[in-house]
Scaffold this active site. Structure first.
Site, PDB file in Angstrom:
ATOM      1  N   GLU A 103     -21.420   0.297 -42.230  1.00 14.25           N
ATOM      2  CA  GLU A 103     -20.542  -0.464 -42.835  1.00 14.25           C
ATOM      3  C   GLU A 103     -22.762  -1.387 -43.218  1.00 14.25           C
ATOM      4  OE1 GLU A 103     -19.962  -2.423 -44.743  1.00 14.25           O
ATOM      5  OE2 GLU A 103     -17.986  -2.804 -44.299  1.00 14.25           O
ATOM      6  N   ARG A 116     -23.965  -1.969 -39.550  1.00 12.26           N
ATOM      7  CA  ARG A 116     -22.890  -1.798 -38.487  1.00 12.26           C
ATOM      8  C   ARG A 116     -22.540  -0.902 -38.666  1.00 12.26           C
ATOM      9  NH1 ARG A 116     -18.096  -5.514 -39.962  1.00 12.26           N
ATOM     10  NH2 ARG A 116     -17.649  -3.475 -39.677  1.00 12.26           N
ATOM     11  N   ARG A 173      -0.202  -2.214 -45.891  1.00 10.37           N
ATOM     12  CA  ARG A 173      -0.260  -3.234 -45.849  1.00 10.37           C
ATOM     13  C   ARG A 173      -1.541  -3.973 -46.769  1.00 10.37           C
ATOM     14  NH1 ARG A 173       1.362  -5.575 -40.294  1.00 10.37           N
ATOM     15  NH2 ARG A 173       0.374  -7.622 -41.377  1.00 10.37           N
TER      16      ARG A 173
HETATM   17 MG   LIG Z   1     -13.562  -0.965 -41.337  1.00  4.97          MG
END
Ligand SMILES: [Mg+2]
Ligand SMILES: Nc1ncnc2c1ncn2[C@@H]1O[C@H](COP(=O)(O)OP(=O)(O)O)[C@@H](O)[C@H]1O
Length: 287
Positions: free
Chosen positions: A259, A242, A199
């Site tokens: 991240e 992160r 998706r």
């Molecule tokens: Mg993720």
């Protein structure tokens, strides 16, 4: 003397990134003039800013070369272009693993069933992606392999991981670092439904709550954060990071993502993080 900061976003990020208003307010309180700018705004003059802070440039995932070429041109950018170059492709997980850090078991570009990791269900995703685009969960090995082959045929690097079912109850824990220190942790609910396939529109992240991390999660995230310095040699220290942790089959925290490029900081869940970000910007400008 006015000090001008750009918070750098994208067409969609400007509309829906919930961190932006909180960051703008905190930087305003700290005496900055703040502009919200799309990274691909051809009219933007990046030399006007004392610092440009990359925030919600989510469309980099399908415009990576263009995004990195832009990042090269910005005089003062955080996180810096070296970090962005390394971190916008999840092949960085190999570097973490080589450094002895615990990461989700990952097979790259599998060719046949023997290559798949031992599991009842698999997650297949491209190494350059954000917002779970082109990502899916499969209980059928041949479906997982077809998905991986489709990614490879499109010139992308396919990643296959065991579906870690701990995300269904314990969730995924986002460990936020701002200005060199741990700031807060947020639990994210599971995202991939069985049988839904690939998706492109899994955008909403409603299932978020602030949590106290365990000592083990603090240790793992702290070790990953400390390793960035050696993994991206010579790069300036990250303004924010992160580290998304999940629990593996042995209930140990492992890294799903590090991240450094466009992490949501989950400021609505931890509003004092916005002032921490403003102080981190201040410290950055004093260097
Ligand atoms: Mg993720
Ligand atoms: N191995 C996995 N086991 C369980 N869930 C996963 C796994 N890999 C990804 N997911 C789910 O898909 C989401 C998106 O995957 P992620 O690796 O974080 O990439 P990105 O956020 O960059 O799209 C995760 O937040 C998680 O809900």
């Amino acid at each position: 003397m006015s000090r001008r900061i750009a918070l750098v976003s994208s067409e969609r990020g400007l509309r829906v990134d919930p961190d932006l208003p909180l960051a703008v307010a905190a930087l305003g309180d700290a005496g900055y003039e703040v502009d919200l700018v799309r990274w691909d705004d051809a009219a933007a003059d990046w030399s006007r800013f004392d610092l440009a802070v990359v925030r919600s440039c989510w469309d980099y995932a399908w415009r990576l070369a263009e995004f990195l070429a832009w990042a090269e041109t910005v005089p003062k950018l955080r996180n810096g272009v070296e970090v962005l170059r390394w971190n916008t492709d999840k092949t960085y997980l190999r570097d973490l693993e080589r450094a002895g850090l615990p990461v989700v078991r990952t097979v790259w570009n599998p060719l046949g069933p023997a290559d798949l990791p031992e599991a009842e269900e698999w997650v297949v995703k491209p190494s350059v992606s954000a917002g779970s685009r082109d990502t899916a969960r499969w209980s059928d090995a041949s479906a997982a392999l077809v998905h991986a082959a489709q990614l490879a045929a499109a010139g992308r690097t396919a990643m296959v991981q065991p579906y870690l079912s701990s995300v269904d109850d314990r969730g995924e824990t986002a460990m936020l670092f701002i200005g060199g220190r741990f700031s807060h942790a947020v639990r994210k609910g599971a995202l991939l439904e069985p049988g839904e396939g690939v998706r492109q529109d899994r955008n909403s992240r409603g299932d978020l709550s602030r949590v106290m991390p365990t000592a083990e999660q603090r240790d793992v995230a702290g070790a990953v954060f400390a390793a960035i310095h050696d993994l991206v040699p010579g790069a300036p220290a990250p303004l924010y990071a992160r580290i998304d942790l999940v629990h593996d089959e042995a209930a140990r925290p492992v890294v799903l993502e590090l991240e450094l490029s466009e992490p949501s900081l989950f400021l609505p869940q931890a509003p004092e993080g916005a002032a921490t970000l403003a102080r981190a910007v201040e410290a950055e400008l004093q260097q």
